[in-house]
Design an enzyme around this catalytic site. Sequence first.
Site, PDB file in Angstrom:
ATOM      1  N   ASP A   4       0.865  -1.178   0.000  1.00 38.50           N
ATOM      2  CA  ASP A   4       0.000   0.000   0.000  1.00 38.50           C
ATOM      3  C   ASP A   4       0.903   1.230   0.000  1.00 38.50           C
ATOM      4  O   ASP A   4       1.586   1.516   0.990  1.00 38.50           O
ATOM      5  CB  ASP A   4      -0.892  -0.020   1.249  1.00 38.50           C
ATOM      6  CG  ASP A   4      -1.921   1.101   1.260  1.00 38.50           C
ATOM      7  OD1 ASP A   4      -1.732   2.105   0.552  1.00 38.50           O
ATOM      8  OD2 ASP A   4      -2.911   0.977   2.018  1.00 38.50           O
ATOM      9  N   HIS A   5       0.883   1.960  -1.113  1.00 40.10           N
ATOM     10  CA  HIS A   5       1.815   3.085  -1.257  1.00 40.10           C
ATOM     11  C   HIS A   5       1.452   4.266  -0.358  1.00 40.10           C
ATOM     12  O   HIS A   5       2.234   5.212  -0.230  1.00 40.10           O
ATOM     13  CB  HIS A   5       1.869   3.547  -2.716  1.00 40.10           C
ATOM     14  CG  HIS A   5       3.260   3.832  -3.196  1.00 40.10           C
ATOM     15  ND1 HIS A   5       4.222   4.431  -2.409  1.00 40.10           N
ATOM     16  CD2 HIS A   5       3.862   3.596  -4.384  1.00 40.10           C
ATOM     17  CE1 HIS A   5       5.336   4.565  -3.094  1.00 40.10           C
ATOM     18  NE2 HIS A   5       5.153   4.054  -4.292  1.00 40.10           N
ATOM     19  N   ARG A   6       0.282   4.235   0.284  1.00 42.75           N
ATOM     20  CA  ARG A   6      -0.040   5.269   1.262  1.00 42.75           C
ATOM     21  C   ARG A   6       0.801   5.086   2.521  1.00 42.75           C
ATOM     22  O   ARG A   6       1.116   6.054   3.223  1.00 42.75           O
ATOM     23  CB  ARG A   6      -1.521   5.211   1.639  1.00 42.75           C
ATOM     24  CG  ARG A   6      -2.496   5.489   0.518  1.00 42.75           C
ATOM     25  CD  ARG A   6      -3.927   5.253   0.965  1.00 42.75           C
ATOM     26  NE  ARG A   6      -4.149   3.875   1.398  1.00 42.75           N
ATOM     27  CZ  ARG A   6      -5.300   3.407   1.869  1.00 42.75           C
ATOM     28  NH1 ARG A   6      -6.339   4.227   1.984  1.00 42.75           N
ATOM     29  NH2 ARG A   6      -5.423   2.147   2.243  1.00 42.75           N
TER      30      ARG A   6
END
Length: 496
Positions: free
Chosen positions: A466-468
């Site tokens: 999850d790039h968040r």
Amino acid sequence: MIAEFLLPDLGEGLPEAEIVQWHVAEGDTVTLNQTIAEVETAKAIVEIPSPYAGTVQGLHAAAGDVVEVGSPLVSFDLGGTDAGTPAAPPAEATREAGAGLAVETVTEAPLDAPADDIAARATPNLVGYGAAPASGNRPKRRARGGGTAVIDSDHAVREAAPHDVVKTGPIDLPLERPRSTPPVRKLAKDLGVDLVLVAAAHPGEMVTRGHVEEFAARTPAMPEVAASAPAHPGGTVARGQVGEVTASAPASMSTVPPTGRSGDRVTRTPIRGVRKHTAAAMVQSAFTAPHATTFLTLDVTATTELLASLKTDRALDGHRIGVLAIVAKAVCLALGRTPALNAKWDEAAGEIVEHHYVNLGIAAATDRGLVVPVIPDADRLDLVDLADAIAELAATARAGRTAPAAMTGGTFSITNVGVFGVDAGTPILNPGEAGILAVGALRRTPWEHHGEIALRDVLTLSLSFDHRLVDGAEAARFLTDVAGVLREPGRAMLLR
């Protein structure tokens, strides 16, 4: 006296379940907690034990039927002297009484009791919703007209549900009927769109016409082959033709599921159970978490040599330690150094929740679909215990006996695509998790080793994240740590 047993909430908050098979028939005598049926929910097959000891008077559904929670499932004849004096439930049931499985409750209220109080006493009570309202004085039980006795909720058998099926908290999937208007539901039906999948992409929102049209545009339906089209031996379609491709099935395998509808050239199967739950989870994950994937191919010969030596160790007889167990141990060690991959994005609270433990999910492909059982506190297990846990988890999943509670609470997952001969992939995150690692096929490959070309054991790791929550550098560091253990298992002694 006759008592109706209603399908309980099995602790997952799901609205319905499908009857897989009955273990009893009309006229059978059953004992308390004897398994009477198996039902399939959106997560697992669950055994339903009898809350009574008595005789089965009638079954209210057949195998393959979908029954809503709170609907009649089976009627029991509990005996008794006459219709007006019902026999008391078994002593065991009384001792284990509490707010339990749904049974119809009508208790005799005082003549001057308010109407609302009387109505409240008649409300069915389901697992997990607490005891039915009652006054300080326990009311007497009486029989309903026609000889159908109704048992006070104080005598419902709380323990009748499987002991490992517990409500673990809200599920962030649209498992209830999606909120929409009749015109929107009709539009979805006309376009062949499942509203559950649309709602998963828009959690917390009412599904609108625009949502349905957008979903339909992203997932165009595959045209069906015309019934007049020529048949193709082996179930294949010639290049350039459009249609469904069905692999040839063994003669002993039915090509039409018992719950499906067959046509001349297609088979239609209702979308429900594990398949529906998995689809909703994947849609929710794909459209809420920005996925990114990184790959690393490495030489794991040192690991395979270690495993070969462990197989000859008599102290480890009975334990099956494989590459997946080594990978799982390496993941637990690497997560301690990269906590961002063991975290959760809590949109509602506006927080990043970092876990100080590893609940490791292991994806398992079963005949009923993909499930991801969880090994709790996997970071506290040594290699042997971890291997045993994986073996037990896989066997239970293949048998379809994984409890719903065993598939919740994961913080990171592993999927072993190598068992299917696949080298790499881009796995989709489980909702609520920051990372998932795919382990590719182990291949004997020419590889540079100490300045020369040699045959070595090589595999590819694929990490989706999850790039968040996770930056590219953190993902690379995690993957390098895992690879370091697989290249040189002795490095596990240095990680902390």
